[in-house]
Design a protein around this motif. Structure first.
Motif, PDB file in Angstrom:
ATOM      1  N   TYR A  10       7.044  -6.488   4.305  1.00  0.00           N
ATOM      2  CA  TYR A  10       7.515  -5.770   3.307  1.00  0.00           C
ATOM      3  C   TYR A  10       6.837  -4.502   3.196  1.00  0.00           C
ATOM      4  O   TYR A  10       5.685  -4.178   3.660  1.00  0.00           O
ATOM      5  CB  TYR A  10       7.673  -6.582   2.245  1.00  0.00           C
ATOM      6  CG  TYR A  10       6.535  -6.846   1.464  1.00  0.00           C
ATOM      7  CD1 TYR A  10       6.162  -5.881   0.334  1.00  0.00           C
ATOM      8  CD2 TYR A  10       5.518  -7.672   1.618  1.00  0.00           C
ATOM      9  CE1 TYR A  10       5.134  -5.868  -0.304  1.00  0.00           C
ATOM     10  CE2 TYR A  10       4.462  -7.707   1.105  1.00  0.00           C
ATOM     11  CZ  TYR A  10       4.115  -6.778  -0.128  1.00  0.00           C
ATOM     12  OH  TYR A  10       2.911  -7.006  -0.841  1.00  0.00           O
ATOM     13  N   GLU A  11       7.374  -3.532   2.603  1.00  0.00           N
ATOM     14  CA  GLU A  11       6.870  -2.174   2.440  1.00  0.00           C
ATOM     15  C   GLU A  11       6.406  -2.436   1.001  1.00  0.00           C
ATOM     16  O   GLU A  11       7.117  -2.061   0.084  1.00  0.00           O
ATOM     17  CB  GLU A  11       8.026  -0.904   2.462  1.00  0.00           C
ATOM     18  CG  GLU A  11       7.432   0.355   2.481  1.00  0.00           C
ATOM     19  CD  GLU A  11       6.711   0.461   3.661  1.00  0.00           C
ATOM     20  OE1 GLU A  11       6.083   1.709   3.772  1.00  0.00           O
ATOM     21  OE2 GLU A  11       7.007   0.132   4.717  1.00  0.00           O
ATOM     22  N   ASP A  12       4.833  -2.111   0.829  1.00  0.00           N
ATOM     23  CA  ASP A  12       4.545  -2.030  -0.558  1.00  0.00           C
ATOM     24  C   ASP A  12       4.436  -0.772  -0.929  1.00  0.00           C
ATOM     25  O   ASP A  12       4.001   0.379  -0.194  1.00  0.00           O
ATOM     26  CB  ASP A  12       3.008  -2.609  -0.552  1.00  0.00           C
ATOM     27  CG  ASP A  12       2.150  -2.677  -1.681  1.00  0.00           C
ATOM     28  OD1 ASP A  12       2.919  -2.317  -2.852  1.00  0.00           O
ATOM     29  OD2 ASP A  12       1.288  -3.389  -1.948  1.00  0.00           O
ATOM     30  N   ARG A  13       4.499  -0.477  -2.479  1.00  0.00           N
ATOM     31  CA  ARG A  13       4.765   1.113  -2.786  1.00  0.00           C
ATOM     32  C   ARG A  13       3.367   1.678  -2.673  1.00  0.00           C
ATOM     33  O   ARG A  13       3.388   2.844  -2.756  1.00  0.00           O
ATOM     34  CB  ARG A  13       5.167   0.815  -4.348  1.00  0.00           C
ATOM     35  CG  ARG A  13       4.077   0.223  -5.307  1.00  0.00           C
ATOM     36  CD  ARG A  13       4.565   0.170  -6.871  1.00  0.00           C
ATOM     37  NE  ARG A  13       5.533  -1.108  -6.708  1.00  0.00           N
ATOM     38  CZ  ARG A  13       6.316  -1.298  -7.918  1.00  0.00           C
ATOM     39  NH1 ARG A  13       5.867  -0.618  -8.953  1.00  0.00           N
ATOM     40  NH2 ARG A  13       7.027  -2.542  -8.063  1.00  0.00           N
ATOM     41  N   THR A  15       0.321   0.614  -0.658  1.00  0.00           N
ATOM     42  CA  THR A  15      -0.400   0.646   0.618  1.00  0.00           C
ATOM     43  C   THR A  15       0.625   0.723   1.831  1.00  0.00           C
ATOM     44  O   THR A  15      -0.246   0.677   2.865  1.00  0.00           O
ATOM     45  CB  THR A  15      -1.146  -0.802   0.672  1.00  0.00           C
ATOM     46  OG1 THR A  15      -0.330  -1.904   0.657  1.00  0.00           O
ATOM     47  CG2 THR A  15      -2.253  -0.675  -0.528  1.00  0.00           C
ATOM     48  N   GLU A  18       3.057  -4.191   4.211  1.00  0.00           N
ATOM     49  CA  GLU A  18       2.279  -5.341   4.156  1.00  0.00           C
ATOM     50  C   GLU A  18       2.999  -6.315   5.041  1.00  0.00           C
ATOM     51  O   GLU A  18       4.147  -6.277   5.030  1.00  0.00           O
ATOM     52  CB  GLU A  18       2.243  -5.474   2.829  1.00  0.00           C
ATOM     53  CG  GLU A  18       1.330  -4.672   1.986  1.00  0.00           C
ATOM     54  CD  GLU A  18      -0.237  -4.875   2.030  1.00  0.00           C
ATOM     55  OE1 GLU A  18      -0.487  -6.176   2.123  1.00  0.00           O
ATOM     56  OE2 GLU A  18      -1.001  -4.043   1.801  1.00  0.00           O
ATOM     57  N   LEU A  44       1.904 -13.559  -3.800  1.00  0.00           N
ATOM     58  CA  LEU A  44       2.277 -12.205  -4.174  1.00  0.00           C
ATOM     59  C   LEU A  44       2.390 -11.903  -5.824  1.00  0.00           C
ATOM     60  O   LEU A  44       2.625 -13.180  -6.480  1.00  0.00           O
ATOM     61  CB  LEU A  44       3.634 -11.652  -3.873  1.00  0.00           C
ATOM     62  CG  LEU A  44       3.934 -11.819  -2.350  1.00  0.00           C
ATOM     63  CD1 LEU A  44       5.207 -11.278  -2.128  1.00  0.00           C
ATOM     64  CD2 LEU A  44       2.847 -10.792  -1.720  1.00  0.00           C
ATOM     65  N   GLN A  48       4.521  -6.747  -6.417  1.00  0.00           N
ATOM     66  CA  GLN A  48       4.548  -6.916  -4.980  1.00  0.00           C
ATOM     67  C   GLN A  48       6.001  -7.839  -4.753  1.00  0.00           C
ATOM     68  O   GLN A  48       6.655  -7.377  -3.637  1.00  0.00           O
ATOM     69  CB  GLN A  48       3.480  -7.848  -4.297  1.00  0.00           C
ATOM     70  CG  GLN A  48       2.023  -7.076  -4.397  1.00  0.00           C
ATOM     71  CD  GLN A  48       1.017  -7.761  -3.804  1.00  0.00           C
ATOM     72  OE1 GLN A  48       0.975  -9.008  -4.139  1.00  0.00           O
ATOM     73  NE2 GLN A  48       0.213  -7.320  -3.058  1.00  0.00           N
ATOM     74  N   ASP A  51       9.105  -5.290  -4.810  1.00  0.00           N
ATOM     75  CA  ASP A  51       8.704  -4.441  -3.565  1.00  0.00           C
ATOM     76  C   ASP A  51       9.375  -5.403  -2.397  1.00  0.00           C
ATOM     77  O   ASP A  51      10.189  -4.764  -1.580  1.00  0.00           O
ATOM     78  CB  ASP A  51       7.291  -4.057  -3.145  1.00  0.00           C
ATOM     79  CG  ASP A  51       6.744  -2.976  -4.189  1.00  0.00           C
ATOM     80  OD1 ASP A  51       7.634  -2.446  -4.962  1.00  0.00           O
ATOM     81  OD2 ASP A  51       5.585  -2.590  -4.235  1.00  0.00           O
TER      82      ASP A  51
END
Length: 82
Positions: A10-13, A15, A18, A44, A48, A51
């Motif tokens: 998934y796309e972490d805001r 980093t 992820e 999580l 997280q 996200d």
């Protein structure tokens, strides 16, 4: 029971991308995805999870055993290779 490698991304805001690969024993690919997703979501925190809900990419691959070793050796002998 079969063994599957399930990759969840998934796309972490903060980093960026992820993800994690989890090795799961299950009778079907659907069961493996369900077990891996539950285990992944439990690890999580609240932000997280938010996200992850925006877009989760799942890839599942069945792990095969190396039972094909003997036929490869037989084919080498048939072609005359050492």
């Amino acid at each position: 029971m079969n063994t599957y490698n399930v990759t969840l991304k998934y796309e972490d805001r903060k980093t960026g991308p992820e993800g994690r690969t989890i090795k799961i024993d299950a009778s079907s690919i659907g069961g493996a995805i369900g077990k891996a997703t539950r285990e992944f979501v439990k690890s999580l925190d609240r932000k997280q999870r938010f996200d992850m809900n925006k877009g989760l990419k799942i890839e599942a691959v069945r792990v095969t055993t190396d039972k094909t070793e003997a036929p490869k050796e037989a084919s080498r002998e048939a072609t005359g290779e050492p």
